[in-house]
Design an enzyme around this catalytic site. Sequence first.
Site, PDB file in Angstrom:
ATOM      1  N   ILE A  13       0.839  -1.209   0.000  1.00 21.45           N
ATOM      2  CA  ILE A  13       0.000   0.000   0.000  1.00 21.45           C
ATOM      3  C   ILE A  13       0.870   1.253   0.000  1.00 21.45           C
ATOM      4  CG2 ILE A  13      -1.909   1.211   1.137  1.00 21.45           C
ATOM      5  CD1 ILE A  13      -2.685  -1.501   2.411  1.00 21.45           C
ATOM      6  N   ILE A  61      11.491   1.548  12.033  1.00 16.17           N
ATOM      7  CA  ILE A  61      10.706   2.552  12.778  1.00 16.17           C
ATOM      8  C   ILE A  61      10.926   2.431  14.290  1.00 16.17           C
ATOM      9  CG2 ILE A  61       8.947   2.958  11.012  1.00 16.17           C
ATOM     10  CD1 ILE A  61       7.044   1.151  12.750  1.00 16.17           C
ATOM     11  N   THR A  86       2.250  -7.586   8.524  1.00 16.95           N
ATOM     12  CA  THR A  86       0.854  -7.472   8.088  1.00 16.95           C
ATOM     13  C   THR A  86       0.119  -8.797   7.832  1.00 16.95           C
ATOM     14  OG1 THR A  86       1.504  -7.327   5.762  1.00 16.95           O
ATOM     15  CG2 THR A  86       1.309  -5.242   6.970  1.00 16.95           C
ATOM     16  N   THR A 126      -6.432  -1.012  10.405  1.00 15.45           N
ATOM     17  CA  THR A 126      -7.211  -2.007   9.670  1.00 15.45           C
ATOM     18  C   THR A 126      -8.557  -2.252  10.339  1.00 15.45           C
ATOM     19  OG1 THR A 126      -7.305  -4.391   9.261  1.00 15.45           O
ATOM     20  CG2 THR A 126      -5.792  -3.695  10.958  1.00 15.45           C
ATOM     21  N   ASP A 127      -9.540  -2.666   9.543  1.00 17.30           N
ATOM     22  CA  ASP A 127     -10.844  -3.037  10.128  1.00 17.30           C
ATOM     23  C   ASP A 127     -10.729  -4.269  11.013  1.00 17.30           C
ATOM     24  OD1 ASP A 127     -10.379  -4.912   8.113  1.00 17.30           O
ATOM     25  OD2 ASP A 127     -12.416  -4.848   7.308  1.00 17.30           O
ATOM     26  N   GLU A 128      -9.617  -5.014  10.896  1.00 19.45           N
ATOM     27  CA  GLU A 128      -9.493  -6.257  11.670  1.00 19.45           C
ATOM     28  C   GLU A 128      -9.420  -5.995  13.171  1.00 19.45           C
ATOM     29  OE1 GLU A 128      -6.956  -9.281   9.946  1.00 19.45           O
ATOM     30  OE2 GLU A 128      -7.209  -8.412   7.957  1.00 19.45           O
ATOM     31  N   TYR A 151      -1.877 -10.503  14.792  1.00 24.52           N
ATOM     32  CA  TYR A 151      -1.734  -9.328  13.915  1.00 24.52           C
ATOM     33  C   TYR A 151      -2.703  -8.230  14.323  1.00 24.52           C
ATOM     34  CZ  TYR A 151      -2.822  -6.334   9.893  1.00 24.52           C
ATOM     35  OH  TYR A 151      -3.100  -5.244   9.100  1.00 24.52           O
ATOM     36  N   LYS A 155      -2.165  -4.391  15.958  1.00 20.02           N
ATOM     37  CA  LYS A 155      -2.647  -3.155  15.324  1.00 20.02           C
ATOM     38  C   LYS A 155      -3.586  -2.410  16.281  1.00 20.02           C
ATOM     39  CE  LYS A 155      -2.062  -1.925  11.583  1.00 20.02           C
ATOM     40  NZ  LYS A 155      -0.982  -1.055  11.004  1.00 20.02           N
ATOM     41  N   ASN A 181      -7.405  -4.858   1.030  1.00 14.61           N
ATOM     42  CA  ASN A 181      -6.940  -4.205  -0.203  1.00 14.61           C
ATOM     43  C   ASN A 181      -6.503  -5.242  -1.240  1.00 14.61           C
ATOM     44  OD1 ASN A 181      -5.402  -1.030   0.470  1.00 14.61           O
ATOM     45  ND2 ASN A 181      -6.891  -2.047   1.767  1.00 14.61           N
ATOM     46  N   ARG A 215     -14.981 -11.397   3.062  1.00 17.76           N
ATOM     47  CA  ARG A 215     -14.148 -10.199   3.160  1.00 17.76           C
ATOM     48  C   ARG A 215     -14.744  -9.112   2.263  1.00 17.76           C
ATOM     49  NH1 ARG A 215     -12.899 -12.663   6.858  1.00 17.76           N
ATOM     50  NH2 ARG A 215     -10.850 -13.287   7.642  1.00 17.76           N
ATOM     51  N   ASN A 250     -14.887 -16.255   0.242  1.00 16.36           N
ATOM     52  CA  ASN A 250     -13.606 -16.603  -0.395  1.00 16.36           C
ATOM     53  C   ASN A 250     -13.824 -17.519  -1.601  1.00 16.36           C
ATOM     54  OD1 ASN A 250     -12.252 -15.060   1.482  1.00 16.36           O
ATOM     55  ND2 ASN A 250     -11.905 -16.781   2.884  1.00 16.36           N
TER      56      ASN A 250
HETATM   57  P1  NAD Z   1       3.211  -4.952   3.435  1.00 14.91           P
HETATM   58  O1  NAD Z   1       3.441  -6.144   4.304  1.00 14.91           O
HETATM   59  O2  NAD Z   1       3.065  -5.135   1.960  1.00 14.91           O
HETATM   60  O3  NAD Z   1       4.384  -3.870   3.643  1.00 14.91           O
HETATM   61  C1  NAD Z   1       4.869  -3.524   4.911  1.00 14.91           C
HETATM   62  C2  NAD Z   1       6.101  -2.660   4.696  1.00 14.91           C
HETATM   63  O4  NAD Z   1       6.582  -2.234   5.988  1.00 14.91           O
HETATM   64  C3  NAD Z   1       7.272  -3.382   4.008  1.00 14.91           C
HETATM   65  O5  NAD Z   1       7.832  -2.561   3.022  1.00 14.91           O
HETATM   66  C4  NAD Z   1       8.252  -3.628   5.153  1.00 14.91           C
HETATM   67  O6  NAD Z   1       9.605  -3.695   4.720  1.00 14.91           O
HETATM   68  C5  NAD Z   1       7.992  -2.417   6.035  1.00 14.91           C
HETATM   69  N1  NAD Z   1       8.383  -2.653   7.433  1.00 14.91           N
HETATM   70  C6  NAD Z   1       8.073  -3.711   8.213  1.00 14.91           C
HETATM   71  N2  NAD Z   1       8.631  -3.567   9.441  1.00 14.91           N
HETATM   72  C7  NAD Z   1       9.273  -2.366   9.431  1.00 14.91           C
HETATM   73  C8  NAD Z   1      10.000  -1.639  10.400  1.00 14.91           C
HETATM   74  N3  NAD Z   1      10.202  -2.134  11.650  1.00 14.91           N
HETATM   75  N4  NAD Z   1      10.512  -0.448  10.076  1.00 14.91           N
HETATM   76  C9  NAD Z   1      10.336   0.071   8.809  1.00 14.91           C
HETATM   77  N5  NAD Z   1       9.665  -0.586   7.850  1.00 14.91           N
HETATM   78  C10 NAD Z   1       9.126  -1.787   8.162  1.00 14.91           C
HETATM   79  O7  NAD Z   1       1.925  -4.221   4.055  1.00 14.91           O
HETATM   80  P2  NAD Z   1       0.704  -3.484   3.355  1.00 14.91           P
HETATM   81  O8  NAD Z   1      -0.292  -4.487   2.938  1.00 14.91           O
HETATM   82  O9  NAD Z   1       1.240  -2.508   2.385  1.00 14.91           O
HETATM   83  O10 NAD Z   1       0.091  -2.699   4.617  1.00 14.91           O
HETATM   84  C11 NAD Z   1       0.503  -1.385   4.946  1.00 14.91           C
HETATM   85  C12 NAD Z   1      -0.278  -0.920   6.164  1.00 14.91           C
HETATM   86  O11 NAD Z   1      -1.674  -0.961   5.878  1.00 14.91           O
HETATM   87  C13 NAD Z   1      -0.083  -1.784   7.394  1.00 14.91           C
HETATM   88  O12 NAD Z   1       0.009  -0.939   8.528  1.00 14.91           O
HETATM   89  C14 NAD Z   1      -1.328  -2.641   7.449  1.00 14.91           C
HETATM   90  O13 NAD Z   1      -1.637  -3.017   8.776  1.00 14.91           O
HETATM   91  C15 NAD Z   1      -2.362  -1.697   6.887  1.00 14.91           C
HETATM   92  N6  NAD Z   1      -3.507  -2.315   6.221  1.00 14.91           N
HETATM   93  C16 NAD Z   1      -3.331  -3.260   5.260  1.00 14.91           C
HETATM   94  C17 NAD Z   1      -4.445  -3.803   4.617  1.00 14.91           C
HETATM   95  C18 NAD Z   1      -4.298  -4.826   3.504  1.00 14.91           C
HETATM   96  O14 NAD Z   1      -5.294  -5.335   3.011  1.00 14.91           O
HETATM   97  N7  NAD Z   1      -3.096  -5.123   3.044  1.00 14.91           N
HETATM   98  C19 NAD Z   1      -5.728  -3.389   4.977  1.00 14.91           C
HETATM   99  C20 NAD Z   1      -5.869  -2.405   5.969  1.00 14.91           C
HETATM  100  C21 NAD Z   1      -4.755  -1.888   6.577  1.00 14.91           C
HETATM  101  P1  TYD Z   2      -5.761 -12.638   3.725  1.00 12.36           P
HETATM  102  O1  TYD Z   2      -5.482 -12.193   2.340  1.00 12.36           O
HETATM  103  O2  TYD Z   2      -4.673 -13.317   4.499  1.00 12.36           O
HETATM  104  O3  TYD Z   2      -6.326 -11.369   4.524  1.00 12.36           O
HETATM  105  P2  TYD Z   2      -6.979 -11.273   6.012  1.00 12.36           P
HETATM  106  O4  TYD Z   2      -6.805 -12.563   6.712  1.00 12.36           O
HETATM  107  O5  TYD Z   2      -6.138 -10.203   6.629  1.00 12.36           O
HETATM  108  O6  TYD Z   2      -8.390 -10.909   5.791  1.00 12.36           O
HETATM  109  O7  TYD Z   2      -6.998 -13.641   3.697  1.00 12.36           O
HETATM  110  C1  TYD Z   2      -8.246 -13.257   3.134  1.00 12.36           C
HETATM  111  C2  TYD Z   2      -9.224 -14.398   3.319  1.00 12.36           C
HETATM  112  O8  TYD Z   2      -8.761 -15.524   2.560  1.00 12.36           O
HETATM  113  C3  TYD Z   2      -9.321 -14.896   4.759  1.00 12.36           C
HETATM  114  O9  TYD Z   2     -10.652 -15.287   5.012  1.00 12.36           O
HETATM  115  C4  TYD Z   2      -8.409 -16.111   4.791  1.00 12.36           C
HETATM  116  C5  TYD Z   2      -8.549 -16.675   3.391  1.00 12.36           C
HETATM  117  N1  TYD Z   2      -7.354 -17.376   2.876  1.00 12.36           N
HETATM  118  C6  TYD Z   2      -7.470 -18.669   2.353  1.00 12.36           C
HETATM  119  O10 TYD Z   2      -8.557 -19.269   2.321  1.00 12.36           O
HETATM  120  N2  TYD Z   2      -6.334 -19.274   1.889  1.00 12.36           N
HETATM  121  C7  TYD Z   2      -5.121 -18.680   1.915  1.00 12.36           C
HETATM  122  O11 TYD Z   2      -4.117 -19.304   1.483  1.00 12.36           O
HETATM  123  C8  TYD Z   2      -5.025 -17.358   2.427  1.00 12.36           C
HETATM  124  C9  TYD Z   2      -3.699 -16.627   2.473  1.00 12.36           C
HETATM  125  C10 TYD Z   2      -6.173 -16.733   2.886  1.00 12.36           C
END
Ligand code: NAD
Ligand code: TYD
Length: 338
Positions: A13, A61, A86, A126-128, A151, A155, A181, A215, A250
């Site tokens: 993101i 960080i 994450t 996150t909504d989680e 996780y 958060k 996302n 989801r 899913n």
């Molecule tokens: P990601 O796992 O793709 O990226 C995380 C990034 O943080 C990486 O580049 C990693 O190198 C960096 N990082 C990890 N530990 C670090 C540290 N100690 N210091 C500096 N950098 C560090 O994650 P993402 O999916 O891009 O998520 C970004 C943010 O959005 C997170 O805070 C996550 O909780 C939140 N979020 C994600 C989703 C989703 O669906 N992916 C949804 C809602 C919120």
């Molecule tokens: P994920 O992408 O890990 O996001 P989150 O758990 O943070 O919502 O998973 C999305 C949904 O997909 C969740 O219900 C778990 C399911 N899932 C599978 O069924 N198989 C998989 O291998 C993974 C990674 C997730």
Amino acid sequence: MQRILVTGGCGFIGANFIRLELQADPELAIINVDKLTYAGNLANLADMQGGPRYQFVRGDICDRELISSLLQSRDISAVINFAAETHVDRSIQDSSPFVQTNIVGTQTLLDCCRKHGVARYLQVSTDEVYGSLGDSGKFTEETPLAPNSPYSASKAAADLLVRSYCQTFGFPAVITRCSNNYGPFQFPEKLIPLFITNAMQDQPLPVYGTGLNIRDWIHVSDHCRGIALAWRNGRSGDVYNFGGNSELTNLELTDRLLSALGKPHSLIKFVPDRPGHDHRYAIDYSKAQRDLGWVPQVTFEAGLSETIAWYQSHSDWIAQVKSGEYQKFYERQYGPQT
Ligand code: NAD
Ligand code: TYD
């Protein structure tokens, strides 16, 4: 020129956010601090490197001295914290890095921002943190926090620290909470990129449990636009929910992916359920709509086909991120057969 510090910008993101912000606002400069964990990838921003409005700093960080020195020596008007561990499944395997980065890292940023009088802090959450819904209802900003995975617990702890700094010190922070996302540059441990890339290689798609968990999917560009509005116009101390209006089980999602890729349903492999698996997430984003003028704009149909096309045209990126540590994680998570 306004300068902001973004953390975790080499992840999914954060990288999308930096691209979109630098494109949308020619008066903005961004410093990106990223530790480059397994999820951080310099290739995600390779074409930004060397540009006059973008600077990358490798760092953690949790490193008080580094963060303090960046805030002291530069005129930073806002800090936006994407950096986090994450992935829920990794947090079940080992919660330690989640506690360290997500909680201690957030505390470190808050302290450094206070010390240097940073005027705006945005916590990407996150909504989680709200836990799991039954078959009806949606999360609002008032829903009590009830995280179920290590996780989401980490958060939620970070969100509570941010809240406490607002209450205790009048700290100028906002928190955003978004649903799942999808889009370009997402690491293929999460459902959508995992299933697209596995299906592209005719590998099994491991569906947890019954596949009936739900989801709400949002395109990453809609999430980034919400964050862009919230750091500029959000009210200090407030929380803003963002969602995509796209709830799917899913299995429904897997069906759509397989049809779009022209791959057989026989690739689906039901595997044991995730422990503590949240049943359903759904978001009420009426506050963001009212206060920030935000609504999601990308339909799931358009976003998914664009995302599939991105992965289909980035086989080098996939090969790079699926090598090394990824193979070990995959085997630990899914066993040698999947
Ligand atoms: P990601 O796992 O793709 O990226 C995380 C990034 O943080 C990486 O580049 C990693 O190198 C960096 N990082 C990890 N530990 C670090 C540290 N100690 N210091 C500096 N950098 C560090 O994650 P993402 O999916 O891009 O998520 C970004 C943010 O959005 C997170 O805070 C996550 O909780 C939140 N979020 C994600 C989703 C989703 O669906 N992916 C949804 C809602 C919120
Ligand atoms: P994920 O992408 O890990 O996001 P989150 O758990 O943070 O919502 O998973 C999305 C949904 O997909 C969740 O219900 C778990 C399911 N899932 C599978 O069924 N198989 C998989 O291998 C993974 C990674 C997730």
